[in-house]
Design an enzyme around this catalytic site. Structure first.
Site, PDB file in Angstrom:
ATOM      1  CB  SER A 196      -0.940  -0.036   1.199  1.00  0.00           C
ATOM      2  OG  SER A 196      -1.947   0.928   1.079  1.00  0.00           O
ATOM      3  CG  HIS A 239      -5.536  -2.473   0.142  1.00  0.00           C
ATOM      4  ND1 HIS A 239      -4.796  -2.089  -0.956  1.00  0.00           N
ATOM      5  CD2 HIS A 239      -4.998  -1.811   1.208  1.00  0.00           C
ATOM      6  CE1 HIS A 239      -3.860  -1.226  -0.577  1.00  0.00           C
ATOM      7  NE2 HIS A 239      -3.956  -1.045   0.719  1.00  0.00           N
ATOM      8  CG  ASP A 257      -6.513  -3.020  -3.577  1.00  0.00           C
ATOM      9  OD1 ASP A 257      -7.308  -2.281  -2.959  1.00  0.00           O
ATOM     10  OD2 ASP A 257      -5.278  -2.934  -3.478  1.00  0.00           O
TER      11      ASP A 257
END
Length: 827
Positions: free
Chosen positions: A680, A803, A771
């Protein structure tokens, strides 16, 4: 934005012909059984270890229909076989780490005879073959001896909770509600258990409501004090959809299946983004556990999504009061997972369930916290005189997705007369710039269902405290905060449950598996000093091999001076940040293992010193770990946190480089053998680092990385995040669904893809196709651009993952491939 991280396994394929490579959907992968583990040949149409002799220089072909020319390099079969053997060995070791059980919840029960209490633990363990988490319960008697020692007598075997979504004991502990959500359109099931049997069982059809929320956010399941009703949050019934047949639209609908017609889609509705696909509207319901009658709580605006419901203390009237959290969907719903920056309030509503009161119009829904922008996670004090709750006001007001929490209370009116003018008392305010080693504020605060000690005014909670997780006591009358867990070692502690005035906790570190601890105050009703007993438990251990590998590691927490400290920064932003360093105990002077720089997502989260199976695995295969909590992380004060928005891609990158230089100067790492790993926002930093410092890194791994903010802003569920992190706190007021060309140019300039021409580092990408936080297009675009420039690249796409890439098989495959990638390029 948050995150975690591995390739195919098999040792049955070595034949050498000239293959073509393609990115293959997970459903088309070839499965092999090896040592009891299902392994997959993903990404390649054949042996993953023949890549050096069969891949093109660019590493992979994205489109199977386009047959790219393949460069072959000479490599012996012995080297390929050795690579496969190492891969097999890594997979076996990883499985030993994966098999470690983790305790996530506990409850305590007082027996009727008042003697020894009992505890019940909820434990989880991945089930790789089923690709689900296996959850089970194990119970224990707690014995407190006269000499001050405590022991637990555990039941001989655990009980697996097959198909159980959640369970909630009643206040007295005499009953437990078990909820089983269906994975299809079947009814949800509620079961009320006594100590010996199922007392009641109810099946709730989809026409009443959808699945019950057990997500840890909207989730709220609460017994009333008389244990006759349960309030809970569930998905509103799905609205009827238009029906069509051979003659067109049908005005009449029927519940009977008509094979001559079909259902249309109807109007599209916003949801709350990441992990909430298909969820439209969480709503409040109450069930009478005697009759099974279910009623929706009326009077709540359709613009509110509700959650975290609790019952208020009873009064003498026929009506009881519910307190809940409400999030407005106006002007639209934005992603809420991991995002405390969504405004919310506490509401109260009276709920008549029986008698003539039930036929009266719904009472007014009262906003109890109009004066602040955030109020959540409510708890009533044992005497019912105080309503205590957390506020993420600083997060909402600044736009940062996480920030410093504060704790508030409301004096609950004993006459039951509620209005929106009740005074809010700030019990634990935001800490802007903590002094060294002092209380830094509340972060990522966890409050159990029963957090109160016997004085009725002290709460026991868990909070991030710099790079550790700590147990703290908060007196809601005085506002005094005391650290309860020891501070002499860098272990992380978490409350599981209270046993009277004693605490059942779990304690771990980066090199120590979780252990059960039992804490007691040294003096009665004096909660300033505690003693802790080690509790032997059946789940606080790994295999003999794992324990030996962990025993050979050591770790420390380092203070890293701020690079190029400036008078223009706040005092908190000029204070040192922290990095944790894990290494071998047996390294000789001048001899260093290769190092993996590990970077958390967010950016406003924190890597804690708690045990991580995946990081422990990577450390155990011969790598030191440098885990950097750069400025902007939780746990270090609000000034340090808010120094990052507007400076992403520069301040955070420089902090990481400063941490690397710090350990190089200390002679702890070999500067020629550095790998970097992040997911991320940690993937954002990973891809920035290999572009801004291209000579520094031998290998990289990025999981669902943010690579292009300009692309992300139009596709993510949190476009406001792009504005805030790029523009700073002004980004909140500048946010728009139609960014200007100036905005897009700024986003691009702050993105890793703006440095892509300089990248040389072999990089593996792990992407979740579902995601919605950082859509897969971000990683794919960056990987294709690297391929275009001849950089070694590997991509593994998980079609069903979001995610977090948290499904057990995906998590296993991700970290296995990261380990193999680093072994190949950073030996």
């Amino acid at each position: 934005m948050g995150s975690r991280f591995v390739t195919p396994t098999s040792q049955c394929f070595v034949k050498s012909i000239r293959p073509q490579f393609a990115l293959i959907p997970h459903s088309q992968r070839f499965n092999f059984k090896h040592f009891g583990v299902t392994t997959t040949l993903s990404f390649f149409r054949r042996n993953p270890f023949s890549s050096q002799r069969a891949q093109s220089k660019s590493g992979f072909t994205m489109d199977a229909s386009r047959k790219a020319p393949v460069q072959e390099t000479s490599i012996g079969l012995d080297e390929t076989t050795k690579e496969e053997e190492e891969y097999t060995s890594l997979s076996k070791l990883l499985q030993e780490f994966v098999n470690i059980s983790i305790v996530d919840k506990a409850w305590t029960f007082k027996p009727s005879n008042g003697k020894h209490s009992q505890a019940m633990f909820s434990v989880n363990q991945p089930n790789l073959l089923a690709n689900k988490k296996r959850r089970y319960l194990i119970s224990s008697h707690i014995f407190n001896d006269s000499n001050g020692t405590t022991s637990f007598q555990f039941s001989p075997f655990p009980i697996e909770m097959t198909g159980v979504s959640t369970l909630v004991p009643s206040p007295s502990g005499s009953k437990v509600l078990v909820i089983r959500n269906s994975e299809n359109e079947s009814p949800a099931k509620f079961e009320v258990w006594s100590q010996s049997q199922v007392e009641k069982e109810f099946q709730i059809p989809q026409s009443v409501h959808g699945s019950v929320y057990t997500d840890g956010w909207f989730e709220g399941i609460s017994w009333n004090s008389s244990e006759t009703m349960v309030a809970y949050v569930a998905e509103e019934p799905v609205p009827s959809k238009p029906t069509f047949d051979a003659f067109g639209y049908k005005k009449e609908t029927s519940t009977i299946k008509d094979f001559g017609s079909w259902k249309g889609q109807g109007d599209w509705e916003e949801d709350w983004g990441e992990t909430y696909a298909g969820k439209r509207q969480p709503a409040l319901f109450v069930i009478d556990i005697s009759s099974g009658e279910i009623r929706a709580v009326d009077g709540i605006s359709k613009s509110l999504s509700v959650g975290q419901v609790i019952w208020a203390p009873p009064n003498n009237g026929l009506q009881e009061t519910l307190v809940f959290v409400g999030w407005s969907s106006e002007p639209r719903k934005l992603g809420i997972k991991y995002c405390f920056c969504r405004a919310c309030s506490l509401y109260a509503v009276r709920f008549p369930f029986s008698g003539s009161e039930a036929d009266k119009p719904s009472a007014e829904v009262i906003n109890l916290t109009q004066s602040i922008s955030s109020a959540c996670i409510p708890h009533f004090s044992p005497d019912g005189k105080s309503l205590v709750f957390l506020s993420a006001k600083t997060s909402v007001d600044t736009g940062a997705h996480r920030a410093t929490d504060s704790l508030y209370k409301i004096d609950w009116p004993c006459d039951g007369k509620l209005d929106s003018s009740l005074e809010l008392v700030n019990v634990v305010p935001v800490v802007m710039c903590p002094e060294d080693d002092s209380f830094p504020g509340l972060y990522d605060t966890v409050i159990s269902s029963n957090p109160w000690l016997s004085d009725g005014s002290t709460m026991i909670v868990t909070s991030a405290w710099r790079s550790d997780e700590a147990i703290i006591a908060v007196n809601v009358l005085s506002g005094d905060v005391t650290r309860v867990s020891p501070d002499d070692t860098h272990f992380s502690w978490k409350v599981l449950a209270l046993d009277g005035d004693n605490i059942i906790a779990v304690c771990s570190s980066l090199i120590n598996v979780p252990q059960i601890k039992y804490g007691r105050p040294l003096k009665s009703l004096d909660f300033s000093a505690w003693s802790w007993d080690d509790i032997s438990s059946p789940f606080s251990k790994g295999s003999e091999k794992v324990m030996a590998l962990l025993a050979a590691r050591q770790f420390s927490v380092m203070k890293i001076p701020v690079p190029n400290g400036s008078e223009n920064l706040s005092r908190g932003a000029n204070k040192p940040f922290e990095a944790m360093f894990v290494s071998s105990k047996t390294n000789k002077p001048g001899s260093c293992d290769p190092v993996i720089v590990v970077l958390h997502g967010g950016p406003h989260t924190v890597y804690l010193s708690a045990f991580s199976k995946s990081l422990a695995f990577l450390s155990s295969i011969g790598y030191s770990l440098l885990i950097v909590n750069y400025r902007g992380s939780l746990g270090f004060g609000e000034e340090a946190l808010l120094s990052l928005p507007g400076k992403v891609g520069s301040q955070d990158v420089n902090d990481v480089l400063a941490a690397i230089d710090h350990v190089i100067k200390k002679g702890l790492i070999d500067p020629s053998r550095i790998a970097v790993l992040g997911g991320s926002h940690g993937g954002f930093l990973t891809t920035h680092l290999i572009g801004q410092a291209p000579e520094k890194f031998a290998a990289a791994a990025a999981r669902n990385p943010v690579c292009n903010l300009a692309l992300m802003t139009g596709t993510t569920d949190i476009p406001d995040w792009c504005f805030v992190e790029s523009l700073g706190v002004d980004g909140k007021s500048n946010f728009t669904e139609s960014p200007s060309s100036e905005h897009l140019s700024l986003f691009l300039s702050k993105s890793p893809i703006s440095h892509i021409a300089k990248v040389k580092t072999p990089t593996i990408f792990l992407l979740g196709a579902k995601d919605r936080r950082v859509p897969v297009s971000n990683g794919i675009q960056y990987a294709r651009a690297l391929k275009e420039r001849g950089v070694e690249v590997k991509v593994i796409l998980f079609p069903e993952d979001t995610h977090g890439i948290e499904r057990p098989q995906s998590d296993f495959e991700s970290f296995l491939n990261i380990g193999a990638w680093f072994k190949k390029y950073c030996k």
